[in-house]
Design a protein around this motif. Sequence first.
Motif, PDB file in Angstrom:
ATOM      1  N   ASN A   1       1.540   5.155 -10.858  1.00 60.63           N
ATOM      2  CA  ASN A   1       2.929   5.035 -10.424  1.00 60.63           C
ATOM      3  C   ASN A   1       3.074   4.090  -9.242  1.00 60.63           C
ATOM      4  N   GLY A   2       2.072   4.053  -8.380  1.00 63.36           N
ATOM      5  CA  GLY A   2       2.085   3.085  -7.285  1.00 63.36           C
ATOM      6  C   GLY A   2       2.018   1.665  -7.810  1.00 63.36           C
ATOM      7  N   PHE A   3       1.165   1.465  -8.809  1.00 67.68           N
ATOM      8  CA  PHE A   3       1.040   0.143  -9.432  1.00 67.68           C
ATOM      9  C   PHE A   3       2.335  -0.258 -10.133  1.00 67.68           C
TER      10      PHE A   3
ATOM     11  N   PHE B   1       0.820  -1.211   0.000  1.00 68.02           N
ATOM     12  CA  PHE B   1       0.000   0.000   0.000  1.00 68.02           C
ATOM     13  C   PHE B   1       0.856   1.264   0.000  1.00 68.02           C
ATOM     14  N   ASP B   2       2.063   1.174   0.547  1.00 64.85           N
ATOM     15  CA  ASP B   2       2.902   2.357   0.674  1.00 64.85           C
ATOM     16  C   ASP B   2       3.239   2.978  -0.674  1.00 64.85           C
ATOM     17  N   ALA B   3       3.371   2.157  -1.706  1.00 61.79           N
ATOM     18  CA  ALA B   3       3.698   2.693  -3.032  1.00 61.79           C
ATOM     19  C   ALA B   3       2.635   3.682  -3.498  1.00 61.79           C
ATOM     20  N   TYR B   4       1.374   3.397  -3.197  1.00 65.18           N
ATOM     21  CA  TYR B   4       0.278   4.288  -3.609  1.00 65.18           C
ATOM     22  C   TYR B   4       0.243   5.544  -2.742  1.00 65.18           C
ATOM     23  N   TYR B   5       0.359   5.362  -1.438  1.00 71.63           N
ATOM     24  CA  TYR B   5       0.306   6.491  -0.518  1.00 71.63           C
ATOM     25  C   TYR B   5       1.484   7.444  -0.756  1.00 71.63           C
TER      26      TYR B   5
ATOM     27  N   MET C   1      -4.557  11.965  -8.658  1.00 70.19           N
ATOM     28  CA  MET C   1      -4.900  10.607  -8.265  1.00 70.19           C
ATOM     29  C   MET C   1      -4.575   9.572  -9.332  1.00 70.19           C
ATOM     30  N   ILE C   2      -4.849   9.883 -10.588  1.00 74.45           N
ATOM     31  CA  ILE C   2      -4.608   8.897 -11.647  1.00 74.45           C
ATOM     32  C   ILE C   2      -3.111   8.610 -11.762  1.00 74.45           C
TER      33      ILE C   2
ATOM     34  N   SER D   1       4.004  12.279  -3.187  1.00 73.61           N
ATOM     35  CA  SER D   1       5.070  12.714  -4.095  1.00 73.61           C
ATOM     36  C   SER D   1       4.519  13.539  -5.248  1.00 73.61           C
ATOM     37  N   GLU D   2       3.375  13.134  -5.765  1.00 73.45           N
ATOM     38  CA  GLU D   2       2.733  13.920  -6.828  1.00 73.45           C
ATOM     39  C   GLU D   2       2.385  15.320  -6.326  1.00 73.45           C
ATOM     40  N   LYS D   3       1.931  15.399  -5.074  1.00 74.77           N
ATOM     41  CA  LYS D   3       1.599  16.698  -4.498  1.00 74.77           C
ATOM     42  C   LYS D   3       2.848  17.554  -4.359  1.00 74.77           C
TER      43      LYS D   3
END
Length: 295
Positions: free
Chosen positions: A270-272, A245-249, A264-265, A254-256
């Motif tokens: 990138n998390g996936f 889950f950390d990759a998504y969070y 979000m997209i 990081s995007e922010k």
Amino acid sequence: MSYERLEQCPICGKEEFKNFLVVTDNTVSKESFVIVECENCSFKFTNPRPDNESIGSYYESEDYISHSNTKTGIINRAYHVVRSITTKQKVELINKYAPAKGAVLDYGCGTGVFLQACKKDGWQIRGVEPSEKAREIASKETEQQIAADLTELEGEKFEVITMWHVLEHIHSLNETMSQLVDKLQDDGTIVIAVPNADSHDAQLYKENWAAYDVPRHLYHFTQTTMKRFLKKHKLILEEVHPMKFDAYYVSMLSEKHKEGKTKMINSMMNGFKSNSYAEKNGKDYSSLIFIAKKK
């Protein structure tokens, strides 16, 4: 504000470093900090850094969720949803290594969410948390006195000691680790979760990678440097587990940092990708859990 500079690598003791990256504190101060890399063992750490007496001001933000439990904003709401799932997984993990359910110490327990789950599962719980604000919340939630430091646990031993994204924050890294190992029973297990600076999302976002989180994160581990650190403290690595889950969070944060807003997209893609790359090479997830025992 006082700063300190490390003259020796915390893992190998060598004195030759090179600048690795300049990273901005996007959470609190907007100051920039240098991450250096040891030329001998490749360990990365923030240097110079605020000293132990000064670092507290860098945690004074409602955005620092592990100390505040805030649910403001989409990222923090997502964090709470995921945390309910991962907390259950963490309890299942320690049950695997210590099925007798004796005493567990959560070092850097934050607001006590993990300890509360352990207590409900039948564990005897102890927590250490230096933040007064977080400690008060944890004491209330667990109905258990939470210690401010390890000196309050004199003579106690534990079947399991956990550090969930805590090791990277500790100024006296080797001294604290030695104290924790000493509090571990001879057949005990230590569980350490840290961000992985070798992950795909770290390579993608570079200085915008949220898990660098300077200056709160003083050290930036990889699998290789963590193995060296465990060996230094006479611990045997049993297993390494991913925190998918950390990759998504982390990608959301990081995007922010990179774009000034939550995309979000992009974050989900990138998390996936980060988890997919890690699955292929079998190791470099965004965050990793290291399971170790005394030699």
